[in-house]
Design a protein around this motif. Structure first.
Motif, PDB file in Angstrom:
ATOM      1  N   THR A 122       1.670   6.526  -7.048  1.00  0.00           N
ATOM      2  CA  THR A 122       0.534   7.301  -7.550  1.00  0.00           C
ATOM      3  C   THR A 122       0.769   8.802  -7.368  1.00  0.00           C
ATOM      4  OG1 THR A 122      -0.814   5.458  -6.838  1.00  0.00           O
ATOM      5  CG2 THR A 122      -1.994   7.443  -7.451  1.00  0.00           C
ATOM      6  N   ALA A 123       1.524   9.163  -6.342  1.00  0.00           N
ATOM      7  CA  ALA A 123       1.753  10.591  -6.058  1.00  0.00           C
ATOM      8  C   ALA A 123       2.843  11.196  -6.952  1.00  0.00           C
ATOM      9  CB  ALA A 123       2.134  10.752  -4.580  1.00  0.00           C
TER      10      ALA A 123
ATOM     11  N   CYS B 272       2.460   1.700  -3.527  1.00  0.00           N
ATOM     12  CA  CYS B 272       1.478   2.111  -4.537  1.00  0.00           C
ATOM     13  C   CYS B 272       1.056   3.565  -4.319  1.00  0.00           C
ATOM     14  CB  CYS B 272       0.268   1.180  -4.520  1.00  0.00           C
ATOM     15  SG  CYS B 272       0.685  -0.474  -5.079  1.00  0.00           S
ATOM     16  N   GLN B 273       0.935   3.939  -3.057  1.00  0.00           N
ATOM     17  CA  GLN B 273       0.540   5.318  -2.762  1.00  0.00           C
ATOM     18  C   GLN B 273       1.661   6.295  -3.175  1.00  0.00           C
ATOM     19  OE1 GLN B 273       0.853   5.971   1.438  1.00  0.00           O
ATOM     20  NE2 GLN B 273       1.388   8.053   0.813  1.00  0.00           N
ATOM     21  N   ARG B 274       2.909   5.924  -2.933  1.00  0.00           N
ATOM     22  CA  ARG B 274       4.021   6.797  -3.345  1.00  0.00           C
ATOM     23  C   ARG B 274       4.097   6.900  -4.869  1.00  0.00           C
ATOM     24  NH1 ARG B 274       8.077   8.482   0.347  1.00  0.00           N
ATOM     25  NH2 ARG B 274       8.498   9.894  -1.393  1.00  0.00           N
TER      26      ARG B 274
ATOM     27  N   ASP C  61       0.838  -1.201   0.000  1.00  0.00           N
ATOM     28  CA  ASP C  61       0.000   0.000   0.000  1.00  0.00           C
ATOM     29  C   ASP C  61       0.875   1.254   0.000  1.00  0.00           C
ATOM     30  OD1 ASP C  61      -2.166  -1.620   0.006  1.00  0.00           O
ATOM     31  OD2 ASP C  61      -2.663  -1.357   2.134  1.00  0.00           O
ATOM     32  N   TYR C  62       1.956   1.209   0.773  1.00  0.00           N
ATOM     33  CA  TYR C  62       2.849   2.363   0.845  1.00  0.00           C
ATOM     34  C   TYR C  62       3.472   2.649  -0.529  1.00  0.00           C
ATOM     35  CZ  TYR C  62       6.611   5.486   2.155  1.00  0.00           C
ATOM     36  OH  TYR C  62       7.444   6.571   2.220  1.00  0.00           O
TER      37      TYR C  62
END
Ligand SMILES: Cc1ncc(COP(=O)(O)O)c(C=O)c1O
Length: 397
Positions: A317-318, A313-315, A310-311
């Motif tokens: 995406t940003a 993928c979130q990075r 999750d970490y």
């Protein structure tokens, strides 16, 4: 005669020559990163597939206890009975179909199990149908055995989803084995139960073996893994391969296994008896312990990798220009870098040179990953965070 007067001129085997130009190029970035890391530089290795987690201490203790008990001798060729019973029990529960311990053969790692299975099933020149992208390690096995590879593409536009029609289209008269991997390396894709069932039936009708590498079976995030044995209506053309490297952080212990028909298990015994001659007794004792006392540990491992996934993928995406699908399983995230106007190889090269972060170019896994790089989740958030700070700076200085 002076021993140094002439050079020995013996040649190597054709097999050795085939392996000489194995996919080593794929590891060039990783190898360079490791050299820099060992020289003391601050390098972030997101290219490794070896879990950073420790083998559970109780498993280590079980291995030590076994050593002290003198479990240091030759073991039965199929594997120790108590380990095979443990594995057969797990298989029976997971598949809902009885598994006999004599259908299980133990190998020093899944890699050796895959090699042995293919050596028993395929002649040089025969075809193995395999997904693209695929785990890089298969390439050397295919080369060693002189097997032709017929690739079918996972759907890169849908999270590298498995498409049954693509497999069927790749099968020819020369196909001896369809080789699948679920959950997959590198894409973390999972194959659904109905597709597995249909594929097993399709292969059986055509007298084709269906072999499934399930070494990431315990590292799933959004739903349980479905094993090929569970899905298939008939099991006599089906082979499942699994091991402890990833699930129990036991890569260096070298422990894997096959579950197949008794008929094939007997042939595998012939093969392994003349190539391996049994796996370490104390490793097998520790493995049996690991598999019987692991529920809480596996839950913790799964949760840890889920948090990291999750970490990452979130990075990703940003960061404008990067994108990824969220993998439902496995230890990796595939990042699409194509929007930046570079391919995965250029991105990986330049990222390492500029920021000391190593990722693997996707092209090594298959042509349809040319625009991707693979990031491993085998690093803690404390490493992933600064690594992604650097990736962000590299993309948008
Ligand atoms: C899909 C897949 N199969 C097999 C292996 C090798 O497993 P083992 O360490 O048991 O040989 C790996 C290792 O990365 C893998 O990703």
């Amino acid at each position: 005669m002076n021993a140094q007067s002439s050079l020995f001129d013996g040649d190597f085997s054709a097999l050795t020559r085939r392996l000489q130009d194995d996919a080593a190029g794929v590891w060039a970035v990783h190898d360079r990163a490791c050299e820099r890391f060992e020289a003391g530089e601050e390098v972030y290795l997101l290219s490794v597939g070896d879990p950073d987690l420790a083998t559970p201490p109780r498993v280590v203790q079980a291995g030590i206890d076994a050593l002290h008990k003198g479990r240091t001798h030759y073991a039965p060729g199929r594997g120790e009975r108590h380990l095979r019973e443990t594995i057969a029990g797990i298989e029976t529960r997971a598949s809902g179909k009885p598994c006999d311990p004599d259908e299980v053969v133990v190998f020093p790692g899944a890699t050796n199990a895959i090699y042995s299975v293919l050596a028993c099933l395929v002649d040089p020149g025969d075809e193995v149908v395999v997904a693209e992208p695929m785990y890089i390690g298969y390439e050397g096995i295919f080369r060693a055995l002189n097997i032709s590879k017929a690739g079918f593409a996972l759907d890169a536009d849908a999270g590298f989803a498995f498409r049954l029609e693509a497999v069927k289209a790749a099968i020819t008269e020369r196909t001896r084995v369809v080789f699948i991997n679920t959950p997959g390396n590198p894409a973390g894709n999972m194959i659904g139960e109905s597709e597995l069932r249909e594929l097993a039936a399709f292969c059986r009708e055509r007298n084709i073996w269906l072999v499934c590498d399930e070494v990431y079976s315990m590292i799933t995030f959004d739903g349980p893994h479905v094993s090929l044995r569970r899905a298939a209506a008939q099991l006599d053309n089906v082979v499942v391969i699994d091991g402890l490297s990833k699930s129990h952080a036991m890569t260096g212990w070298r422990l894997g296994w096959t579950v197949s028909s008794r008929l094939l298990a007997d042939r595998l015994l012939d093969f392994t008896s003349s190539t391996i001659f049994g796996c370490c007794q104390f490793v097998q004792d520790a493995a049996a312990f690991a598999l019987t006392n692991d529920e809480e540990y596996i839950q913790g491992v799964r949760e840890e990798y889920r948090v990291r996934r999750d970490y990452v993928c979130q990075r990703v995406t940003a960061i404008a220009g990067l994108s990824c699908d969220v993998p439902p399983a496995g230890m990796f995230v595939m990042i699409d870098v194509g929007e930046l106007g570079v391919d995965g190889e250029q991105f990986a090269d330049q990222l390492l040179a500029a920021e000391g972060v190593s990722v693997l170019p996707g092209i090594g896994f298959g042509e349809n990953c040319r625009w991707h790089v693979r990031v491993s989740l085998a690093q803690p958030i404390s490493v992933l965070r600064p690594a992604f700070d650097r990736i962000a700076r590299f993309v948008a200085p």
